[in-house]
Design a protein around this motif. Sequence first.
Motif, PDB file in Angstrom:
ATOM      1  N   ASP A  69       0.841  -1.189   0.000  1.00 47.68           N
ATOM      2  CA  ASP A  69       0.000   0.000   0.000  1.00 47.68           C
ATOM      3  C   ASP A  69       0.883   1.249   0.000  1.00 47.68           C
ATOM      4  O   ASP A  69       2.098   1.166   0.171  1.00 47.68           O
ATOM      5  CB  ASP A  69      -0.948   0.004   1.197  1.00 47.68           C
ATOM      6  N   LEU A  70       0.230   2.394  -0.166  1.00 48.56           N
ATOM      7  CA  LEU A  70       0.965   3.644  -0.355  1.00 48.56           C
ATOM      8  C   LEU A  70       1.768   4.045   0.873  1.00 48.56           C
ATOM      9  O   LEU A  70       2.878   4.559   0.755  1.00 48.56           O
ATOM     10  CB  LEU A  70      -0.017   4.766  -0.730  1.00 48.56           C
ATOM     11  N   LYS A  71       1.214   3.843   2.070  1.00 45.30           N
ATOM     12  CA  LYS A  71       1.875   4.253   3.300  1.00 45.30           C
ATOM     13  C   LYS A  71       2.357   3.039   4.077  1.00 45.30           C
ATOM     14  O   LYS A  71       1.580   2.135   4.366  1.00 45.30           O
ATOM     15  CB  LYS A  71       0.925   5.097   4.153  1.00 45.30           C
ATOM     16  N   GLN A  72       3.624   3.071   4.441  1.00 45.77           N
ATOM     17  CA  GLN A  72       4.232   1.936   5.120  1.00 45.77           C
ATOM     18  C   GLN A  72       3.532   1.606   6.430  1.00 45.77           C
ATOM     19  O   GLN A  72       3.286   0.439   6.743  1.00 45.77           O
ATOM     20  CB  GLN A  72       5.715   2.222   5.384  1.00 45.77           C
ATOM     21  N   GLU A  73       3.180   2.632   7.217  1.00 46.22           N
ATOM     22  CA  GLU A  73       2.575   2.359   8.516  1.00 46.22           C
ATOM     23  C   GLU A  73       1.223   1.670   8.379  1.00 46.22           C
ATOM     24  O   GLU A  73       0.867   0.805   9.194  1.00 46.22           O
ATOM     25  CB  GLU A  73       2.432   3.656   9.338  1.00 46.22           C
ATOM     26  N   GLU A  74       0.459   2.015   7.347  1.00 42.06           N
ATOM     27  CA  GLU A  74      -0.838   1.373   7.145  1.00 42.06           C
ATOM     28  C   GLU A  74      -0.672  -0.051   6.613  1.00 42.06           C
ATOM     29  O   GLU A  74      -1.423  -0.954   7.001  1.00 42.06           O
ATOM     30  CB  GLU A  74      -1.702   2.226   6.211  1.00 42.06           C
ATOM     31  N   ALA A  75       0.295  -0.248   5.728  1.00 42.47           N
ATOM     32  CA  ALA A  75       0.566  -1.598   5.235  1.00 42.47           C
ATOM     33  C   ALA A  75       1.036  -2.497   6.374  1.00 42.47           C
ATOM     34  O   ALA A  75       0.614  -3.660   6.493  1.00 42.47           O
ATOM     35  CB  ALA A  75       1.614  -1.552   4.122  1.00 42.47           C
ATOM     36  N   ALA A  76       1.897  -1.962   7.239  1.00 36.96           N
ATOM     37  CA  ALA A  76       2.406  -2.744   8.364  1.00 36.96           C
ATOM     38  C   ALA A  76       1.300  -3.066   9.365  1.00 36.96           C
ATOM     39  O   ALA A  76       1.246  -4.169   9.919  1.00 36.96           O
ATOM     40  CB  ALA A  76       3.529  -1.977   9.060  1.00 36.96           C
ATOM     41  N   ALA A  77       0.396  -2.105   9.606  1.00 33.85           N
ATOM     42  CA  ALA A  77      -0.714  -2.341  10.530  1.00 33.85           C
ATOM     43  C   ALA A  77      -1.634  -3.436  10.001  1.00 33.85           C
ATOM     44  O   ALA A  77      -2.076  -4.310  10.753  1.00 33.85           O
ATOM     45  CB  ALA A  77      -1.494  -1.049  10.747  1.00 33.85           C
ATOM     46  N   ALA A  78      -1.925  -3.393   8.705  1.00 34.82           N
ATOM     47  CA  ALA A  78      -2.766  -4.431   8.104  1.00 34.82           C
ATOM     48  C   ALA A  78      -2.079  -5.786   8.163  1.00 34.82           C
ATOM     49  O   ALA A  78      -2.721  -6.820   8.418  1.00 34.82           O
ATOM     50  CB  ALA A  78      -3.096  -4.062   6.657  1.00 34.82           C
ATOM     51  N   ALA A  79      -0.753  -5.803   7.952  1.00 35.08           N
ATOM     52  CA  ALA A  79       0.000  -7.058   8.029  1.00 35.08           C
ATOM     53  C   ALA A  79      -0.057  -7.637   9.440  1.00 35.08           C
ATOM     54  O   ALA A  79      -0.181  -8.861   9.620  1.00 35.08           O
ATOM     55  CB  ALA A  79       1.445  -6.819   7.601  1.00 35.08           C
ATOM     56  N   ALA A  80       0.009  -6.769  10.447  1.00 30.08           N
ATOM     57  CA  ALA A  80      -0.063  -7.231  11.831  1.00 30.08           C
ATOM     58  C   ALA A  80      -1.432  -7.832  12.129  1.00 30.08           C
ATOM     59  O   ALA A  80      -1.542  -8.881  12.781  1.00 30.08           O
ATOM     60  CB  ALA A  80       0.227  -6.071  12.785  1.00 30.08           C
ATOM     61  N   GLU A  81      -2.485  -7.187  11.653  1.00 30.00           N
ATOM     62  CA  GLU A  81      -3.842  -7.715  11.848  1.00 30.00           C
ATOM     63  C   GLU A  81      -3.977  -9.100  11.227  1.00 30.00           C
ATOM     64  O   GLU A  81      -4.505 -10.038  11.845  1.00 30.00           O
ATOM     65  CB  GLU A  81      -4.865  -6.788  11.188  1.00 30.00           C
ATOM     66  N   LEU A  82      -3.518  -9.208   9.989  1.00 30.06           N
ATOM     67  CA  LEU A  82      -3.689 -10.463   9.261  1.00 30.06           C
ATOM     68  C   LEU A  82      -2.806 -11.571   9.831  1.00 30.06           C
ATOM     69  O   LEU A  82      -3.164 -12.751   9.768  1.00 30.06           O
ATOM     70  CB  LEU A  82      -3.391 -10.241   7.780  1.00 30.06           C
ATOM     71  N   THR A  83      -1.672 -11.199  10.398  1.00 34.68           N
ATOM     72  CA  THR A  83      -0.823 -12.193  11.063  1.00 34.68           C
ATOM     73  C   THR A  83      -1.558 -12.792  12.254  1.00 34.68           C
ATOM     74  O   THR A  83      -1.580 -14.016  12.442  1.00 34.68           O
ATOM     75  CB  THR A  83       0.493 -11.551  11.513  1.00 34.68           C
ATOM     76  N   THR A  84      -2.179 -11.929  13.049  1.00 33.92           N
ATOM     77  CA  THR A  84      -2.958 -12.408  14.194  1.00 33.92           C
ATOM     78  C   THR A  84      -4.120 -13.276  13.730  1.00 33.92           C
ATOM     79  O   THR A  84      -4.399 -14.340  14.302  1.00 33.92           O
ATOM     80  CB  THR A  84      -3.488 -11.217  15.009  1.00 33.92           C
ATOM     81  N   TYR A  85      -4.786 -12.833  12.691  1.00 37.14           N
ATOM     82  CA  TYR A  85      -5.920 -13.587  12.141  1.00 37.14           C
ATOM     83  C   TYR A  85      -5.461 -14.956  11.636  1.00 37.14           C
ATOM     84  O   TYR A  85      -6.094 -15.987  11.902  1.00 37.14           O
ATOM     85  CB  TYR A  85      -6.560 -12.783  11.015  1.00 37.14           C
ATOM     86  N   ALA A  86      -4.335 -14.986  10.919  1.00 41.64           N
ATOM     87  CA  ALA A  86      -3.827 -16.243  10.360  1.00 41.64           C
ATOM     88  C   ALA A  86      -3.443 -17.220  11.463  1.00 41.64           C
ATOM     89  O   ALA A  86      -3.747 -18.414  11.384  1.00 41.64           O
ATOM     90  CB  ALA A  86      -2.636 -15.964   9.457  1.00 41.64           C
ATOM     91  N   ARG A  87      -2.773 -16.735  12.489  1.00 45.80           N
ATOM     92  CA  ARG A  87      -2.341 -17.621  13.566  1.00 45.80           C
ATOM     93  C   ARG A  87      -3.517 -18.165  14.365  1.00 45.80           C
ATOM     94  O   ARG A  87      -3.442 -19.264  14.922  1.00 45.80           O
ATOM     95  CB  ARG A  87      -1.379 -16.866  14.477  1.00 45.80           C
ATOM     96  N   ALA A  88      -4.616 -17.401  14.391  1.00 51.59           N
ATOM     97  CA  ALA A  88      -5.794 -17.843  15.136  1.00 51.59           C
ATOM     98  C   ALA A  88      -6.671 -18.786  14.332  1.00 51.59           C
ATOM     99  O   ALA A  88      -7.376 -19.629  14.895  1.00 51.59           O
ATOM    100  CB  ALA A  88      -6.615 -16.635  15.579  1.00 51.59           C
ATOM    101  N   ASN A  89      -6.632 -18.673  13.003  1.00 48.93           N
ATOM    102  CA  ASN A  89      -7.613 -19.385  12.186  1.00 48.93           C
ATOM    103  C   ASN A  89      -7.030 -20.383  11.193  1.00 48.93           C
ATOM    104  O   ASN A  89      -7.766 -21.193  10.654  1.00 48.93           O
ATOM    105  CB  ASN A  89      -8.467 -18.366  11.423  1.00 48.93           C
ATOM    106  N   ASN A  90      -5.739 -20.313  10.923  1.00 53.55           N
ATOM    107  CA  ASN A  90      -5.132 -21.260   9.996  1.00 53.55           C
ATOM    108  C   ASN A  90      -4.568 -22.427  10.806  1.00 53.55           C
ATOM    109  O   ASN A  90      -3.406 -22.434  11.223  1.00 53.55           O
ATOM    110  CB  ASN A  90      -4.024 -20.586   9.178  1.00 53.55           C
TER     111      ASN A  90
END
Length: 296
Positions: A69-90
């Motif tokens: 994404d355009l802004k690093q902080e927003e891309a990193a925040a989304a990556a952190a969310e999805l990491t938590t989601y993946a570890r909980a659901n995969n």
Amino acid sequence: MATRFATRQLRSALCRPSRFMSTAPPPKTLPSFSMQGKVCMVTGAARGLGYEFCRAFVSSGCTSLAIVDLKQEEAAAAAAELTTYARANNTDANPEEVNIIGVECDVSSEKSVQKAYADVMSTYGRIDSVVASAGIVENYSAFDYPFDRIKRLYDINVHGAFFTAREAARNMIPQGGGSIVLVASMSANIVNIPQPQTPYNASKAAVKHMASSLAVEWAKKGVRVNVLSPGYMLTKLTKTVLSHDPELQKTWERLTPMGKMGDPEDLAGAIVFLSSDASSFMTGSEIRVDGGYCII
């Protein structure tokens, strides 16, 4: 600021219900739909449809994913969310196997796109599925549309899609192939009413034909290029716009044969199909998910 943004977004992601989340054992499905073992990259992925595409990949087994994404902080925040989601659901992956990164990129800049791919290849060593989802839409009449905004729209929607696809192919061909999905719109096929948006419609028509042309160029090199064209979707941005114009939503719903707007999660099956081995003999094609809008 970035920490507060990440915390707020993470809380939202974990609390909201999802049709992907379930305590029951996952149903059996065709193995070819699995994204397990694939390295995926999605542009425009910090929010909106791009973010939902990432959730779909994670829910289908992907543990190596680049959020661009355009802004690093927003891309990193989304990556952190999805990491938590993946570890909980995969449940098929160990937590330490989940490697989701945020990558800053201005898709309208060829050099920025090339740098993003260099970061992805440095991290994972390969790339299997790319979704070019970054895009913007504005509503001006043709006479009133400022030129600088027209240029910006084409730089992102058209040139950005081309740069993303070209760099994907450059990295995929040496490894034997891969899948590229360009996100167009039903607007590539019809003229939306009542809102005026000629440059946007033309940009999405360009993306659709771009995919067909690239598909022919790269077909024998193992790289597939297809198009996903959504109809009216109730993203957060769309909901904000429609909250100030409820009559516009009624008009869109009336013009859609199914009588409603789509949920972003309605695109999950289509994006996984196009990005996975389930569509291995499919290239240069378009899937429309529009509630039937384009058929009347």
